[in-house]
Write an enzyme that holds these catalytic residues in place. Structure first.
Site, mmCIF file in Angstrom:
data_model
loop_
_atom_site.group_PDB
_atom_site.id
_atom_site.type_symbol
_atom_site.label_atom_id
_atom_site.label_comp_id
_atom_site.label_asym_id
_atom_site.label_seq_id
_atom_site.Cartn_x
_atom_site.Cartn_y
_atom_site.Cartn_z
ATOM 1 N N HIS A 129 -31.711 62.777 -83.624
ATOM 2 C CA HIS A 129 -33.155 63.039 -83.553
ATOM 3 C C HIS A 129 -33.754 62.441 -82.278
ATOM 4 C CE1 HIS A 129 -33.241 63.242 -88.256
ATOM 5 N NE2 HIS A 129 -32.495 64.175 -87.713
ATOM 6 N N HIS A 161 -35.551 72.170 -88.477
ATOM 7 C CA HIS A 161 -34.886 70.872 -88.326
ATOM 8 C C HIS A 161 -33.446 71.045 -87.857
ATOM 9 C CE1 HIS A 161 -34.268 66.597 -88.764
ATOM 10 N NE2 HIS A 161 -33.078 66.906 -89.237
ATOM 11 N N HIS A 173 -23.367 69.152 -87.363
ATOM 12 C CA HIS A 173 -23.044 68.190 -86.302
ATOM 13 C C HIS A 173 -21.591 68.357 -85.858
ATOM 14 C CE1 HIS A 173 -26.857 66.256 -86.797
ATOM 15 N NE2 HIS A 173 -26.601 65.870 -88.019
ATOM 16 N N ASP A 228 -31.777 69.177 -84.654
ATOM 17 C CA ASP A 228 -30.453 68.547 -84.619
ATOM 18 C C ASP A 228 -29.579 69.139 -83.523
ATOM 19 O OD1 ASP A 228 -30.822 66.720 -86.669
ATOM 20 O OD2 ASP A 228 -29.895 67.975 -88.211
#
Length: 299
Positions: free
Chosen positions: A75, A232, A259, A236
Site C-alpha cells: 500500500h 483495491h 501478490h 495492490d
C-alpha cells in the site's frame, strides 16, 4: 521529467496488520539514483526494494535481507509510485508497515505533507515491448505494450456484495488519489478467525479493513466506491509492479491476480531483455503517457 524525492522528513506511528504491534515509520529524502530503500532502525539493516529481495507473497508482499524482514509494503509503495517518487528511505522500528485505514490515502497525505521535489537527473521508465503473461489456472496477470499506463482488473467472488467487478484505470497521480487511493483492503469473517488462530491479522479490525460475513459487509459506514474491492486490487498491483524499479509504461491486465502472480510477472519481465526497454523520460510524449500531475510539487 526529473527524478523526485521528498522535501522533508516525516514520521508517524501506527500498527501492523498482522502482528498488531505499534511501529514508528519515518520517510526521508535520498539522493539521485538511490531508489527505494527500507531500513529496520531497530536492527540497523537496510533492505533495497527489489524483486530479488521478496521472500513471501502469501498474505502481503514481504522483503528481507538476512534475518531482517519488512512486510505489508504494497500500500505504501503504491502511493510512493503513484506520486512519482524515485528516491526515498523508509525507516521502521518493527517488521510491518503501519496499515493506516487499510487503503493508501493516509500515505498520500503523508507524502503531500513531506513535499515532493524534482532532482537533477532524468526519470527513467520501463517501456513494455511485448506481451508477457503469468497464468495460474483461471487467474492471470499480463503486461502489453501501450501508449498509456493502464491497469485493467477483473475479479469474481461468490459473494452477493462483490460478485463480478471490473475496473480500468488510466494512470495519473490525480486520478490515483481520486479513484484508487481510498479503496481499502478486504477480508472474510471466516478467514479473519482462521488467520488469528495462526497468529495473523492481530491488528485488523473494521477501522482498517472491509470485513464480510456470508451475505453482507460488517462496516457500518458502507463502501467508499461501488467497485471498492477491485479498485483495491489495482492499488495492490500498482504497489507490486513498483518492484520493476521504475515506472511501468504499458498496460497491466489481470483476472483475479495476486501478490504472488504480480511478483512472478515482475521477475519474468526483468529476465527477458526483449520484453522491455529502459527509457529516459525527457520526451514530452513519454512524459504525457505517464501523466504525473503533481499538485504539491515543490522546486
Amino acid at each position: 521529467m526529473k527524478q523526485k524525492t521528498i522535501k522533508n522528513k516525516v514520521e508517524l506511528v501506527g500498527i501492523g496488520l498482522h502482528k498488531g504491534v505499534p511501529v514508528k515509520m519515518e520517510l526521508e529524502p535520498l539522493e539521485v539514483d538511490s531508489g527505494i530503500v527500507f531500513y529496520r532502525s531497530d536492527l540497523g539493516v537496510s533492505i533495497e526494494f527489489k524483486a530479488e529481495n521478496v521472500i513471501d507473497t502469501t498474505m502481503a508482499t514481504v522483503i528481507a535481507k538476512g534475518e531482517a524482514k519488512i512486510s505489508t509494503i504494497e500500500h505504501l509503495l503504491s502511493a510512493i509510485h503513484a506520486y512519482g517518487i524515485d528516491n526515498i528511505r523508509i525507516s521502521l522500528d518493527n517488521e510491518e508497515v503501519p496499515i493506516m485505514d487499510g487503503s493508501a490515502i493516509g500515505y498520500c497525505m503523508l507524502l503531500e505533507e513531506a513535499g515532493i521535489v524534482a532532482q537533477n537527473a532524468p526519470k527513467k521508465a520501463i517501456v513494455i515491448k511485448k506481451s508477457i503473461e503469468i497464468v495460474d489456472e483461471k487467474k492471470f496477470v499480463r503486461v502489453e505494450p501501450s501508449e498509456r499506463t493502464i491497469f485493467d482488473f477483473k475479479i469474481d467472488f461468490n459473494h452477493p456484495v462483490i460478485r463480478q467487478q471490473h475496473y480500468k484505470f488510466t494512470f495519473s497521480t490525480q486520478a490515483y488519489k481520486e479513484e484508487i487511493a481510498r479503496a481499502r483492503t478486504f477480508g472474510f469473517l471466516h478467514e479473519v478467525n482462521y488467520l488469528r488462530s495462526k497468529g495473523l491479522a492481530k491488528g485488523g479490525d473494521l477501522s482498517n479493513c472491509i470485513v464480510l460475513d456470508e451475505s453482507s459487509i460488517l462496516n457500518k459506514e458502507g463502501l467508499r466506491y461501488k467497485e471498492e474491492f477491485v479498485r483495491h486490487k489495482i492499488l495492490d498491483a500498482i504497489g507490486d509492479m513498483a518492484l520493476l524499479g521504475m515506472p511501468l509504461l504499458g498496460s497491466y491486465i489481470s483476472f483475479a491476480g495476486s501478490h504472488k502472480l504480480n511478483h512472478l510477472l515482475t521477475k519474468q519481465i526483468l529476465s527477458d531483455e526483449k520484453a522491455y526497454e529502459v527509457v529516459s523520460l525527457e520526451d514530452k510524449v513519454e512524459e504525457a503517457a505517464l501523466d504525473y500531475a503533481f499538485l504539491h510539487e515543490q522546486h
